[in-house]
Write a protein that holds these residues in place. Sequence first.
Motif, PDB file in Angstrom:
ATOM      1  N   HIS A 110      -0.260   9.766   1.982  1.00 58.99           N
ATOM      2  CA  HIS A 110      -0.426   8.485   1.284  1.00 58.99           C
ATOM      3  C   HIS A 110      -1.704   7.796   1.773  1.00 58.99           C
ATOM      4  O   HIS A 110      -1.764   6.572   1.870  1.00 58.99           O
ATOM      5  N   ILE A 111      -2.702   8.601   2.059  1.00 58.37           N
ATOM      6  CA  ILE A 111      -3.913   8.071   2.686  1.00 58.37           C
ATOM      7  C   ILE A 111      -4.595   7.008   1.824  1.00 58.37           C
ATOM      8  O   ILE A 111      -5.174   6.052   2.343  1.00 58.37           O
ATOM      9  N   LYS A 112      -4.501   7.145   0.508  1.00 58.53           N
ATOM     10  CA  LYS A 112      -5.121   6.127  -0.363  1.00 58.53           C
ATOM     11  C   LYS A 112      -4.482   4.760  -0.140  1.00 58.53           C
ATOM     12  O   LYS A 112      -5.176   3.751   0.019  1.00 58.53           O
ATOM     13  N   ASP A 113      -3.131   4.737  -0.106  1.00 61.24           N
ATOM     14  CA  ASP A 113      -2.431   3.465   0.105  1.00 61.24           C
ATOM     15  C   ASP A 113      -2.734   2.890   1.483  1.00 61.24           C
ATOM     16  O   ASP A 113      -2.901   1.673   1.639  1.00 61.24           O
ATOM     17  N   ILE A 114      -2.809   3.769   2.478  1.00 61.54           N
ATOM     18  CA  ILE A 114      -3.085   3.299   3.846  1.00 61.54           C
ATOM     19  C   ILE A 114      -4.510   2.761   3.941  1.00 61.54           C
ATOM     20  O   ILE A 114      -4.754   1.725   4.577  1.00 61.54           O
ATOM     21  N   HIS A 169       8.951   2.536   6.948  1.00 67.88           N
ATOM     22  CA  HIS A 169       9.143   1.413   6.024  1.00 67.88           C
ATOM     23  C   HIS A 169       7.966   1.227   5.064  1.00 67.88           C
ATOM     24  O   HIS A 169       7.874   0.197   4.400  1.00 67.88           O
ATOM     25  N   LEU A 170       7.108   2.226   4.967  1.00 67.13           N
ATOM     26  CA  LEU A 170       5.916   2.067   4.144  1.00 67.13           C
ATOM     27  C   LEU A 170       6.244   1.717   2.700  1.00 67.13           C
ATOM     28  O   LEU A 170       5.506   0.970   2.052  1.00 67.13           O
ATOM     29  N   TYR A 171       7.359   2.245   2.199  1.00 71.08           N
ATOM     30  CA  TYR A 171       7.693   1.993   0.797  1.00 71.08           C
ATOM     31  C   TYR A 171       9.058   1.336   0.613  1.00 71.08           C
ATOM     32  O   TYR A 171       9.557   1.248  -0.497  1.00 71.08           O
ATOM     33  N   ARG A 172       9.642   0.869   1.718  1.00 67.58           N
ATOM     34  CA  ARG A 172      10.925   0.172   1.571  1.00 67.58           C
ATOM     35  C   ARG A 172      10.953  -1.169   2.285  1.00 67.58           C
ATOM     36  O   ARG A 172      11.573  -2.115   1.810  1.00 67.58           O
ATOM     37  N   GLY A 173      10.303  -1.267   3.442  1.00 63.45           N
ATOM     38  CA  GLY A 173      10.387  -2.502   4.218  1.00 63.45           C
ATOM     39  C   GLY A 173      11.806  -2.701   4.729  1.00 63.45           C
ATOM     40  O   GLY A 173      12.633  -1.795   4.684  1.00 63.45           O
ATOM     41  N   VAL A 174      12.073  -3.903   5.234  1.00 58.88           N
ATOM     42  CA  VAL A 174      13.396  -4.208   5.771  1.00 58.88           C
ATOM     43  C   VAL A 174      13.960  -5.423   5.051  1.00 58.88           C
ATOM     44  O   VAL A 174      13.238  -6.220   4.458  1.00 58.88           O
ATOM     45  N   LEU A 175      15.277  -5.551   5.120  1.00 58.60           N
ATOM     46  CA  LEU A 175      15.939  -6.700   4.510  1.00 58.60           C
ATOM     47  C   LEU A 175      15.590  -7.979   5.268  1.00 58.60           C
ATOM     48  O   LEU A 175      15.338  -7.948   6.467  1.00 58.60           O
TER      49      LEU A 175
END
Length: 792
Positions: A722-726, A786-792
């Motif tokens: 996911h280097i583009k997103d990073i 958590h790159l694509y979910r994160g935390v509550l």
Amino acid sequence: MVELLAPAGDFESLRAAVLNGANAVYIGGKEFSARASAGNFDRKEMIEAVKFCHAYNVKVYVTMNTLLRNDEIESALEYASFLYSQGVDALIIQDTGFLKALREHLPDFELHGSTQMTAHNLDSVNTLYEMGLKRVVLSRELSLDEIDNIVKNTKAEIEVFIHGALCISFSGQCLFSSMIGGRSGNRGRCAQPCRMQYSIDNKSERLHYLSPKDLSTLEFIEKLVGTGVHSLKIEGRMKRPEYVSTVVSAYRRALDNNRREDDLERVTQAFNRGGFTTAFLFGRQGRDMMSYERPKNWGTYLGRVVSSRGKFASILLKKPLRVGDGVEIFNKNTGAPVGSIKVNGKDVEEAKAGETAVIYLEGANKGDVLYKSLDIKLVREAEESFKGKNIRKVPIYGRFTAHKGQRIKFEIYHLSEASSQSVSDEPERALKAPLSVERALDALSKTGDTPFYFENIDVDMDDDIAIPVSKLNGLRRDAINSLLDELQGRREYKKIHFKLNAAAKKVKPEIAVQTGRIEIAEAASLAGCDIVFFGGDRLRINSGSFEEVLNTVGRRTAVYPWYSEIIMEEYKKLEKEAEGIKGMGVDRALCGNMGFYSALKSMGFDVYLDKGFNVFNSQACETFKNCGALLSPELNINQLKNTVLKTNNKTMVYSYGRVKLMVSRHCPIGSSRGHGREGCPDLCENKIHYLKDRTGEDFPVVTDWYCRSHIYNSKILCSLEHIKDIMDVNADYMLLSFLDETPEEAELVVKAYREAIDAAWEGDFNLTHSGERLLESLKGKITKGHLYRGVL
């Protein structure tokens, strides 16, 4: 006088705490509380809570001890302003960015540092005090001597836990629940993986190796008071009001030198996990600190089943049993309330210790061990203390004045020197029966369900006047309500205008490597990393000294020392080491410990902030002077991007490695083998061990030279595909962290990221050959965190 601080998850628990002798309570609102599953208080209830507590001269501290995203800071400040305006005595906070914002916008609001701030050495306490915290809640891992030393050398008020559930990890440094399930302990939603079963090193036995007993200091409370701590804190915002009542009253009596002989038994019956522990107050407890067999409430030992017939069991009792009690079969985790009892064939309400009682208990067999999970007599006594007819009330004093030609006045005085008054039209002359003093007192003395009773009312009135009882009742109600308002201590509401400024930039990130092994540092340097942070947790698997790494790797790559988030008995040694490193011409360091950060700054180091600072928002990036802050691995891509966008400081993003899930002063390896105390004979064997969970995942456990255990994720965080997103995050550094990799594996990781960054900077986001090799070697071991979910 030392403060007894009690928890309250709802209003009934608040009443239980106050009416049983707490000097202060800590409660959570519906917003930004680190106990999201507690009942908590909405805004209206919060106002009533402050009025009720202040009537009893009890302080109210509100927990806002969660990490905050950029988009939450403004609403958190607004809520804090509301709490300030309603007379809340202090906020308990964790987020350093929120601390910075509060000091700027609500400078008069008293702030306390949550145990989530991981303050466990003197310098961390003093740093927080200098930042504007009046009080600091110490980590629960400290010994009595360590607490004593901090108290004697700081201006901050010190608060310590004295009773209740323990985290096996240093609070504020646990990502276990977050990484495996998305529920963050730093956001108030811990799923408690520490209470689950594990096996160690593939052995067949599965026990609750990470589940500690509850803390109790009831028998040693004088020793804690003797250190000079300001506040003694009971844990339990998730507990029922009967628990709060029982525990608070026991500690109140202990502090007042008025103990009951059965106080320890009462708090044990209220809740325990196989007894209690003193944690680290008197040294490491090893296995004695833990509740391996069962992580939930045990109750107290009741006896054994001597025979069973159908769904009925005969029990030889070791303690009394009453109708209404609850019993459980320990080894089966099943139980039932006691609906009836027979002794010698006769129905009884209570069976005595030594008698054989027959009760309905489905599934019981001869030899089963029974525990009393609920004692109905104790519950009823507890309820009586906050629900009964004779609950404790606060004395107030009244003065009633009524003379012809003057307005009627009713004044009330509180012991705190607060006062109020209500007035009405002048009285009329009595045509028939005048108002008597007795009748006036009867009407004015009724306080109903308010917190007060009248100790005395002075009456000064003419003897020929008429005043309706309804008017007297109204005067009384208005005066009492005014007194409650006065005691609440309202302050001016301050409207908050908060804005984070955007700082758009586009950077080509450098590669920073974390390691404590010289062979990894050399391999990473040869593969093209830009910075090596060396040292860290002083793990037993580490190799090489900083000087050796500087003399080899430092010829081609920048090398800086790395200091971890937990620094305790080694503090002075590391200070001396850092001074020596500064003398070598090194002027930067990576640090995760707030106290040691201050020490490094005083030596002249520029400091990068590591994971221990829990940098969750742009404000936190700027709270401490730094040359780069590692952003929390709990943030997702969009949150990372937003955080970087709105700070001018340099930032780091965790891009590769086994994320550390927790660090503990307890060693599960030594403890599982019957040791884990002081002077352990190195049972960990200086190698990596593994905890296996119920799904078959293996979590590496590595001990350091101070016998702390570090538990890492079973999966490796890898963002390469996911280097583009990073790259779009625009952080200044990508952090690659190495634990158990070989030098060859570390070289491949750095090479793959080096090539990917160089290509991406030119607009090519395809995987290179090294990248394909890396992903293939990690197949089945990768997590995106958590790159694509994160935390509550």
